[in-house]
Motif scaffolding. Structure first.
Motif, PDB file in Angstrom:
ATOM      1  N   ILE A  42      60.313 -39.119  -3.286  1.00 16.76           N
ATOM      2  CA  ILE A  42      60.835 -40.121  -2.564  1.00 16.76           C
ATOM      3  C   ILE A  42      59.840 -40.849  -1.818  1.00 16.76           C
ATOM      4  O   ILE A  42      58.605 -40.393  -1.623  1.00 16.76           O
ATOM      5  CB  ILE A  42      61.679 -39.346  -1.551  1.00 16.76           C
ATOM      6  CG1 ILE A  42      61.106 -38.363  -0.512  1.00 16.76           C
ATOM      7  CG2 ILE A  42      62.976 -38.823  -2.249  1.00 16.76           C
ATOM      8  CD1 ILE A  42      61.754 -37.724   0.227  1.00 16.76           C
ATOM      9  N   GLU A  62      65.860 -37.890   4.178  1.00 18.36           N
ATOM     10  CA  GLU A  62      65.557 -38.583   2.799  1.00 18.36           C
ATOM     11  C   GLU A  62      66.250 -37.717   1.604  1.00 18.36           C
ATOM     12  O   GLU A  62      66.801 -38.342   0.642  1.00 18.36           O
ATOM     13  CB  GLU A  62      64.253 -38.885   2.449  1.00 18.36           C
ATOM     14  CG  GLU A  62      63.450 -39.912   3.579  1.00 18.36           C
ATOM     15  CD  GLU A  62      64.064 -41.105   3.428  1.00 18.36           C
ATOM     16  OE1 GLU A  62      64.622 -41.692   1.814  1.00 18.36           O
ATOM     17  OE2 GLU A  62      64.273 -42.205   4.177  1.00 18.36           O
ATOM     18  N   LYS A  65      69.979 -38.136   1.189  1.00 21.74           N
ATOM     19  CA  LYS A  65      70.531 -39.205   0.632  1.00 21.74           C
ATOM     20  C   LYS A  65      70.807 -39.192  -0.826  1.00 21.74           C
ATOM     21  O   LYS A  65      70.117 -38.526  -1.726  1.00 21.74           O
ATOM     22  CB  LYS A  65      69.432 -40.286   0.857  1.00 21.74           C
ATOM     23  CG  LYS A  65      69.271 -40.868   2.177  1.00 21.74           C
ATOM     24  CD  LYS A  65      68.349 -41.947   2.252  1.00 21.74           C
ATOM     25  CE  LYS A  65      67.729 -42.436   3.693  1.00 21.74           C
ATOM     26  NZ  LYS A  65      66.868 -43.657   3.454  1.00 21.74           N
ATOM     27  N   ARG A  70      68.540 -43.885  -2.897  1.00 19.12           N
ATOM     28  CA  ARG A  70      66.890 -43.997  -2.746  1.00 19.12           C
ATOM     29  C   ARG A  70      66.403 -44.931  -3.807  1.00 19.12           C
ATOM     30  O   ARG A  70      65.506 -45.787  -3.532  1.00 19.12           O
ATOM     31  CB  ARG A  70      66.434 -42.369  -3.089  1.00 19.12           C
ATOM     32  CG  ARG A  70      66.750 -41.453  -2.120  1.00 19.12           C
ATOM     33  CD  ARG A  70      65.595 -40.409  -2.160  1.00 19.12           C
ATOM     34  NE  ARG A  70      65.702 -39.659  -3.370  1.00 19.12           N
ATOM     35  CZ  ARG A  70      66.588 -38.503  -3.611  1.00 19.12           C
ATOM     36  NH1 ARG A  70      67.593 -38.207  -2.649  1.00 19.12           N
ATOM     37  NH2 ARG A  70      66.752 -37.827  -4.722  1.00 19.12           N
ATOM     38  N   GLN A  74      64.005 -48.072  -3.068  1.00 21.71           N
ATOM     39  CA  GLN A  74      62.685 -48.223  -3.721  1.00 21.71           C
ATOM     40  C   GLN A  74      62.670 -49.631  -4.499  1.00 21.71           C
ATOM     41  O   GLN A  74      61.572 -50.276  -4.518  1.00 21.71           O
ATOM     42  CB  GLN A  74      62.617 -47.184  -4.782  1.00 21.71           C
ATOM     43  CG  GLN A  74      62.341 -45.703  -4.075  1.00 21.71           C
ATOM     44  CD  GLN A  74      62.399 -44.399  -5.138  1.00 21.71           C
ATOM     45  OE1 GLN A  74      62.818 -44.540  -6.196  1.00 21.71           O
ATOM     46  NE2 GLN A  74      62.292 -43.289  -4.508  1.00 21.71           N
TER      47      GLN A  74
END
Length: 200
Positions: A42, A62, A65, A70, A74
């Motif tokens: 991550i 994070e 999630k 994610r 990204q």
């Protein structure tokens, strides 16, 4: 030891992977959490000074999630404007308060800041006159005075093709928004689930 023998990291529970940093010695205490980012696959911005507890709290958020969220974030990210701001300040030798504080007393700035109907503050000047550093200072002051309000900004750079176009600006602004308000990524996910990275 199983991880070193080739067992895929996803086969280890999140809590177990978090424990891998328990005995790690780092120069900066936040790095204890940051060192696990690659292990979880991550990304999150480094905020030195936030302390070990806050760094691990953000890391936990994070990891909680959904993986699709994610991936969407990204793909959206072309740069982190916070990193760009820090780089600019360091490259210029640091931010001097005297170089921007005068602008805080300017009536046009105050009207833009305080009047919800005033949506545009236009700052113009020749190259090299200090506009970027002025804006770095204004961002700092807004973050202080709007502590409970999310702030999104972006720095263009003509010599960097990644961040010198309108698409990059929009992606940067959106990235900061969803990074501060993760629940909002669901609005982007609706189209990202169909188009994938090509959406951006």
């Amino acid at each position: 030891s199983q991880a070193l023998r080739g067992t895929h990291l996803c086969e280890f529970e999140v809590d177990e992977r978090l424990l891998w940093a328990k005995c790690r010695q780092t120069t900066r205490k936040e790095d204890k959490a940051y060192s696990l980012l690659g292990i979880f696959g991550i990304y999150m911005p480094f905020i030195y000074g936030e302390g070990e507890e806050n760094a691990f709290r953000r890391l936990q958020e994070e990891t909680d999630k959904p993986s699709n969220d994610r991936e969407c974030i990204q793909h959206l990210r072309v740069t982190d404007p916070r990193d760009d701001k820090k780089r600019i300040e360091e490259t210029k030798g640091g931010l001097l308060k005297g170089s921007y504080r005068w602008s805080l007393e300017n009536s046009d700035f105050q009207r833009w800041r305080d009047d919800q109907q005033s949506r545009l503050l236009w700052i113009k000047g020749d190259p090299g006159k200090g506009k970027t550093m002025l804006l770095c200072g204004i961002v700092n002051e807004l973050k202080k005075s709007m502590a409970k309000t999310d702030l999104s900004y972006f720095f263009c750079q003509a010599t960097d093709s990644r961040i010198n176009n309108a698409t990059a600006v929009l992606r940067g602004l959106l990235y900061l928004i969803v990074d501060q308000q993760p629940s909002l990524v669901s609005h982007i996910r609706k189209k990202h689930d169909n188009a994938g990275k090509a959406l951006f």
